[in-house]
Design an enzyme around this catalytic site. Sequence first.
Site, PDB file in Angstrom:
ATOM      1  CB  VAL A  24      -0.959  -0.013   1.215  1.00  0.00           C
ATOM      2  CG1 VAL A  24      -1.669   1.320   1.378  1.00  0.00           C
ATOM      3  CG2 VAL A  24      -1.970  -1.142   1.074  1.00  0.00           C
ATOM      4  CB  THR A 133      -7.177  -1.912   6.809  1.00  0.00           C
ATOM      5  OG1 THR A 133      -7.176  -1.601   5.427  1.00  0.00           O
ATOM      6  CG2 THR A 133      -8.577  -2.276   7.265  1.00  0.00           C
ATOM      7  CG  LEU A 163      -4.816   1.051  -3.272  1.00  0.00           C
ATOM      8  CD1 LEU A 163      -3.331   1.168  -2.934  1.00  0.00           C
ATOM      9  CD2 LEU A 163      -5.180   1.958  -4.443  1.00  0.00           C
ATOM     10  CE  LYS A 214      -9.745  -1.605   3.511  1.00  0.00           C
ATOM     11  NZ  LYS A 214      -9.061  -1.659   2.271  1.00  0.00           N
ATOM     12  CG  ASN A 218     -12.188  -4.745   2.202  1.00  0.00           C
ATOM     13  OD1 ASN A 218     -12.413  -4.253   1.086  1.00  0.00           O
ATOM     14  ND2 ASN A 218     -10.972  -4.874   2.683  1.00  0.00           N
ATOM     15  CG  LEU A 260     -23.067 -10.746  -7.966  1.00  0.00           C
ATOM     16  CD1 LEU A 260     -24.355 -10.418  -8.703  1.00  0.00           C
ATOM     17  CD2 LEU A 260     -23.401 -11.413  -6.619  1.00  0.00           C
ATOM     18  N   GLY A 263     -17.116 -19.339  -6.999  1.00  0.00           N
ATOM     19  CA  GLY A 263     -15.847 -20.060  -7.125  1.00  0.00           C
ATOM     20  C   GLY A 263     -15.507 -20.768  -5.838  1.00  0.00           C
ATOM     21  CB  CYS A 270      -7.831  -7.153   2.029  1.00  0.00           C
ATOM     22  SG  CYS A 270      -6.282  -6.404   1.528  1.00  0.00           S
ATOM     23  CE  LYS A 330      -6.185  -9.359  -6.734  1.00  0.00           C
ATOM     24  NZ  LYS A 330      -7.020  -8.156  -6.702  1.00  0.00           N
TER      25      LYS A 330
HETATM   26  C1  UGA Z   1      -9.710  -6.121  -1.771  1.00  0.00           C
HETATM   27  C2  UGA Z   1     -10.731  -5.048  -2.201  1.00  0.00           C
HETATM   28  O1  UGA Z   1     -11.290  -5.379  -3.474  1.00  0.00           O
HETATM   29  C3  UGA Z   1     -10.047  -3.677  -2.272  1.00  0.00           C
HETATM   30  O2  UGA Z   1     -11.026  -2.677  -2.559  1.00  0.00           O
HETATM   31  C4  UGA Z   1      -9.417  -3.378  -0.915  1.00  0.00           C
HETATM   32  O3  UGA Z   1      -8.728  -2.145  -0.919  1.00  0.00           O
HETATM   33  C5  UGA Z   1      -8.424  -4.464  -0.572  1.00  0.00           C
HETATM   34  O4  UGA Z   1      -9.107  -5.728  -0.540  1.00  0.00           O
HETATM   35  C6  UGA Z   1      -7.833  -4.119   0.769  1.00  0.00           C
HETATM   36  O5  UGA Z   1      -8.567  -4.117   1.763  1.00  0.00           O
HETATM   37  O6  UGA Z   1      -6.664  -3.705   0.830  1.00  0.00           O
HETATM   38  P1  UGA Z   1      -7.832  -7.585  -3.029  1.00  0.00           P
HETATM   39  O7  UGA Z   1      -7.618  -8.283  -1.722  1.00  0.00           O
HETATM   40  O8  UGA Z   1      -6.647  -7.140  -3.809  1.00  0.00           O
HETATM   41  O9  UGA Z   1      -8.730  -6.241  -2.797  1.00  0.00           O
HETATM   42  O10 UGA Z   1      -8.635  -8.618  -3.900  1.00  0.00           O
HETATM   43  P2  UGA Z   1     -10.011  -8.684  -4.727  1.00  0.00           P
HETATM   44  O11 UGA Z   1      -9.742  -8.444  -6.162  1.00  0.00           O
HETATM   45  O12 UGA Z   1     -11.046  -7.886  -4.094  1.00  0.00           O
HETATM   46  O13 UGA Z   1     -10.329 -10.251  -4.574  1.00  0.00           O
HETATM   47  C7  UGA Z   1     -10.457 -10.860  -3.281  1.00  0.00           C
HETATM   48  C8  UGA Z   1     -10.780 -12.327  -3.394  1.00  0.00           C
HETATM   49  O14 UGA Z   1     -12.144 -12.494  -3.791  1.00  0.00           O
HETATM   50  C9  UGA Z   1      -9.960 -13.125  -4.409  1.00  0.00           C
HETATM   51  O15 UGA Z   1      -9.606 -14.350  -3.838  1.00  0.00           O
HETATM   52  C10 UGA Z   1     -10.914 -13.308  -5.578  1.00  0.00           C
HETATM   53  O16 UGA Z   1     -10.624 -14.456  -6.332  1.00  0.00           O
HETATM   54  C11 UGA Z   1     -12.241 -13.433  -4.858  1.00  0.00           C
HETATM   55  N1  UGA Z   1     -13.427 -13.074  -5.674  1.00  0.00           N
HETATM   56  C12 UGA Z   1     -13.572 -11.808  -6.141  1.00  0.00           C
HETATM   57  C13 UGA Z   1     -14.381 -14.029  -5.937  1.00  0.00           C
HETATM   58  O17 UGA Z   1     -14.285 -15.194  -5.513  1.00  0.00           O
HETATM   59  N2  UGA Z   1     -15.491 -13.684  -6.687  1.00  0.00           N
HETATM   60  C14 UGA Z   1     -15.662 -12.430  -7.166  1.00  0.00           C
HETATM   61  O18 UGA Z   1     -16.699 -12.179  -7.830  1.00  0.00           O
HETATM   62  C15 UGA Z   1     -14.684 -11.471  -6.894  1.00  0.00           C
END
Ligand code: UGA
Length: 447
Positions: A24, A133, A163, A214, A218, A260, A263, A270, A330
């Site tokens: 961050v 956070t 982010l 925040k 999340n 949505l 998986g 986070c 991811k």
């Molecule tokens: C997340 C939030 O999206 C950010 O806005 C936030 O700033 C960040 O946490 C944080 O608190 O710092 P991030 O952890 O990088 O970001 O990951 P995401 O892209 O949100 O994905 C999180 C998880 O959810 C992954 O394992 C992804 O595969 C899963 N996911 C996401 C699903 O299973 N289905 C979805 O539709 C979307």
Amino acid sequence: MSEAGEGGAPAARERIGVIGAGYVGLVTGVCLASMGHEVTLRDIDAERVASLDAGRVPIYEPGLAEVMAEHAGRLTYTLSLERMLERSDIIFIAVDTPPTYSGDADLSRVMGVVEELERVGADARHVLVMKSTVPVGTGERVRAELDARGLGQVGYCSNPEFLKEGAAIADFLHPDRVVVGSFAAADGDRVAALYAPLGAPIVRTTVPTAEMVKYASNAFLATKISFINEIANVCEEVGADVAVVAHGMGLDSRIGSAFLRAGIGFGGSCFPKDVSALKQLAGNSGYHFQLLTSVIEVNELQKRRVIGKLKKHLGTLEGKRVALLGLAFKPETDDMREASSLVLAARLLAEGAEVSAYDPIVDISSDRLKGVTMSASAEEAVAGADAAVLVTEWTSILAMDWAAVRPTMRSAVVIDGRNALDPLEMTRLGFTFEGIGRIPAHVGVPS
Ligand code: UGA
């Protein structure tokens, strides 16, 4: 990139300090430098500072190295808090706040920073901005600590980060919103002015409310994921297709299509941490946050559902070889924190299966993957396997020539843990294929 960012008028050039050059902090510092500010990043890890000084980015984040190189003239890296303090007026705190055994967030690093600030003599020109956070109430604790240490003149704001790993530069420079909580309006004004050029809505509020935005964001996104995962599980029972269900739901503007995708559960540094911290925070204040308890439980069970699917097709897993495709939590990150792959690999090994795995960038020497045979390519991981599980939807893995690898497998079972492959096409290629809550598509599946 213009120095004014993408939106309105250019901000006044500020002297910015960032404490903690982790994920961050680094993204924040580099992006603020790209907007024309002078940025000094301070970290306690000498190796990290040396690497940054040499122009090397110690984390994997697409685009970061390029922006960092382009604006190197406005970026300084140091081990010394004194030096950072001399060179900056607005100071972002971006140290980590890992969960403790009780599920609370560990604030020792944040409080350590306050202690150091007293030692080096921060003063009235300094405003601290909390990017990490932190649980609701932390700002008030830090404020009290600053006051108690004779640092009453030092300002304090909460400015949570939103982010996403893998898209952090774009998220910083094109935010949906910026949230600034402050005790004194003048401090909030200074922080809000930094973001004005980005043209995004700026939510000005109190410090505890900003902290809550925040966590609530999340927790809501995590709830959306667990919700659609449960819908997927019901779809499997009733012969419906969750991809179409999610598409149909998401077109309702009150629901929205993001987050949505069903998986094998959410991971990362986070969501799991913040959801349990919010649940804990509520509990500590005497409120039982029942919904979040279920969100966490559904997510844990979801990671394990793949095992049942494998057993359905292979019988016992003893002696069977299972290939895990993708390991990071991811795509576009090397982050393995709370990755579903770790639970899956451990469960498979416990069932007596042999596990091969491939990920385009995850460090293959990770201790947490003991017992897993790492492969140099997805094709190699799958060759000779009884089943392949798509764990992380890396583009390069999706683009593999599935027709060519099918004959190399001992039995052609594919479980798509991310609903990223086309069930109809995979079935046509001769795979025994299962997604999460999917049926071989016939009509109306979004691409
Ligand atoms: C997340 C939030 O999206 C950010 O806005 C936030 O700033 C960040 O946490 C944080 O608190 O710092 P991030 O952890 O990088 O970001 O990951 P995401 O892209 O949100 O994905 C999180 C998880 O959810 C992954 O394992 C992804 O595969 C899963 N996911 C996401 C699903 O299973 N289905 C979805 O539709 C979307």
